[in-house]
Design a protein around this motif. Structure first.
Motif, mmCIF file in Angstrom:
data_model
loop_
_atom_site.group_PDB
_atom_site.id
_atom_site.type_symbol
_atom_site.label_atom_id
_atom_site.label_comp_id
_atom_site.label_asym_id
_atom_site.label_seq_id
_atom_site.Cartn_x
_atom_site.Cartn_y
_atom_site.Cartn_z
ATOM 1 N N HIS A 42 0.914 -1.118 0.041
ATOM 2 C CA HIS A 42 -0.142 0.012 0.156
ATOM 3 C C HIS A 42 0.992 1.258 -0.032
ATOM 4 O O HIS A 42 1.447 1.402 0.959
ATOM 5 C CB HIS A 42 -0.907 0.054 1.362
ATOM 6 C CG HIS A 42 -2.068 -1.102 1.313
ATOM 7 N ND1 HIS A 42 -1.465 -2.328 1.500
ATOM 8 C CD2 HIS A 42 -3.276 -1.095 0.943
ATOM 9 C CE1 HIS A 42 -2.594 -3.018 1.668
ATOM 10 N NE2 HIS A 42 -3.551 -2.618 1.292
ATOM 11 N N MET A 95 -2.635 3.431 -1.709
ATOM 12 C CA MET A 95 -2.713 2.706 -3.176
ATOM 13 C C MET A 95 -2.165 1.578 -3.426
ATOM 14 O O MET A 95 -0.909 1.595 -3.190
ATOM 15 C CB MET A 95 -2.437 3.724 -4.057
ATOM 16 C CG MET A 95 -2.973 5.366 -3.765
ATOM 17 S SD MET A 95 -2.262 6.428 -4.935
ATOM 18 C CE MET A 95 -0.761 6.848 -4.149
ATOM 19 N N GLU A 99 -2.841 0.828 -8.684
ATOM 20 C CA GLU A 99 -3.704 2.269 -8.585
ATOM 21 C C GLU A 99 -2.569 3.324 -8.758
ATOM 22 O O GLU A 99 -2.661 4.353 -9.292
ATOM 23 C CB GLU A 99 -4.182 2.143 -7.323
ATOM 24 C CG GLU A 99 -5.524 1.312 -7.226
ATOM 25 C CD GLU A 99 -5.977 1.329 -5.674
ATOM 26 O OE1 GLU A 99 -7.261 1.219 -5.559
ATOM 27 O OE2 GLU A 99 -5.244 1.191 -4.682
ATOM 28 N N THR A 100 -1.427 3.262 -8.113
ATOM 29 C CA THR A 100 -0.606 4.217 -8.159
ATOM 30 C C THR A 100 -0.043 4.582 -9.495
ATOM 31 O O THR A 100 0.022 5.533 -10.129
ATOM 32 C CB THR A 100 0.704 3.788 -7.161
ATOM 33 O OG1 THR A 100 0.220 3.680 -5.742
ATOM 34 C CG2 THR A 100 1.718 4.951 -7.251
ATOM 35 N N TYR A 103 -2.769 6.356 -11.389
ATOM 36 C CA TYR A 103 -2.955 7.796 -11.164
ATOM 37 C C TYR A 103 -1.748 8.610 -11.892
ATOM 38 O O TYR A 103 -1.759 9.621 -12.452
ATOM 39 C CB TYR A 103 -2.705 8.157 -9.771
ATOM 40 C CG TYR A 103 -4.052 7.542 -9.030
ATOM 41 C CD1 TYR A 103 -5.350 8.150 -9.572
ATOM 42 C CD2 TYR A 103 -4.330 6.557 -8.063
ATOM 43 C CE1 TYR A 103 -6.605 7.642 -9.016
ATOM 44 C CE2 TYR A 103 -5.371 5.951 -7.581
ATOM 45 C CZ TYR A 103 -6.621 6.705 -8.082
ATOM 46 O OH TYR A 103 -7.829 6.232 -7.459
ATOM 47 N N VAL A 120 -1.325 9.990 -1.219
ATOM 48 C CA VAL A 120 -2.752 9.730 -0.715
ATOM 49 C C VAL A 120 -3.007 10.068 0.661
ATOM 50 O O VAL A 120 -2.091 9.908 1.358
ATOM 51 C CB VAL A 120 -3.315 8.389 -1.194
ATOM 52 C CG1 VAL A 120 -2.581 7.497 -0.384
ATOM 53 C CG2 VAL A 120 -4.721 8.232 -0.940
ATOM 54 N N ILE A 126 -6.336 11.758 -3.385
ATOM 55 C CA ILE A 126 -4.741 11.680 -4.012
ATOM 56 C C ILE A 126 -4.467 12.677 -4.821
ATOM 57 O O ILE A 126 -5.370 13.495 -5.464
ATOM 58 C CB ILE A 126 -4.747 10.466 -5.254
ATOM 59 C CG1 ILE A 126 -5.280 9.187 -4.463
ATOM 60 C CG2 ILE A 126 -3.632 10.279 -5.934
ATOM 61 C CD1 ILE A 126 -6.341 8.376 -4.986
ATOM 62 N N THR A 144 -9.976 8.336 -4.571
ATOM 63 C CA THR A 144 -9.669 6.783 -4.719
ATOM 64 C C THR A 144 -10.931 5.962 -5.327
ATOM 65 O O THR A 144 -11.926 6.182 -5.260
ATOM 66 C CB THR A 144 -9.520 6.086 -3.148
ATOM 67 O OG1 THR A 144 -8.437 6.907 -2.358
ATOM 68 C CG2 THR A 144 -9.302 4.654 -3.113
#
Length: 153
Positions: A42, A95, A99-100, A103, A120, A126, A144
């Motif tokens: 995460h 994230m 996900e990172t 973005y 985040v 974010i 998110t």
């Protein structure tokens, strides 16, 4: 008057590299890969130093093994310069690597070509800071779960 001018000039010269601290989109992707390889599940933040004038280093923060919060200082060659771990009881949040990366890509789609920081907060907000191709600062905010920006400055 000379002293004021000299002081202002010195302050500007010191602050200039800090204002330009950022890395390319590929540097940001590489930072996520380094964090994932380390075991971060995460991500909380990724901060990139300028690869043009600085040493190209990065700072990566996130959760490892569900109870350890880690802060990594990484050299431009990918080696870890410094590692700090803290055991925390509030559980992992942040994230995932995908996900990172999402973005980062969504920010590139908005015109960002250099990233200074992606982070985040606990509310799921974010923020991606960086520059466009013209060197103008951009700040892009997301929530998110959505790759659609909530704000572009």
């Amino acid at each position: 008057m000379k002293m004021i001018t000299v002081t202002a000039l010195a302050a500007a010269l010191i602050a200039a590299p800090l204002a330009q601290a950022s890395g390319t989109i590929d540097d940001a992707r590489r930072a996520v890969q380094i964090g994932s390889d380390y075991g971060i599940s995460h991500f909380h933040s990724v901060e990139l130093e300028d690869d043009r004038s600085d040493d190209g280093s990065m700072e990566i923060e996130g959760w490892v093994d569900g109870e350890w919060y880690v802060e990594l200082d990484v050299n431009s060659d990918g080696t870890i310069r410094k590692e700090e771990r803290r055991k925390r009881k509030d559980g992992p949040w942040g994230m995932s690597s995908s996900e990172t990366l999402g973005y980062i890509e969504a920010s590139a789609d908005q015109g960002m070509n250099r990233i200074e920081e992606i982070q985040v907060n606990a509310n799921g907000e974010i923020e991606v800071e960086g520059d466009n191709a013209d060197g103008r600062e951009l700040e892009i905010d997301f929530r998110t779960g959505s790759m659609e920006p909530t704000k572009v400055d």
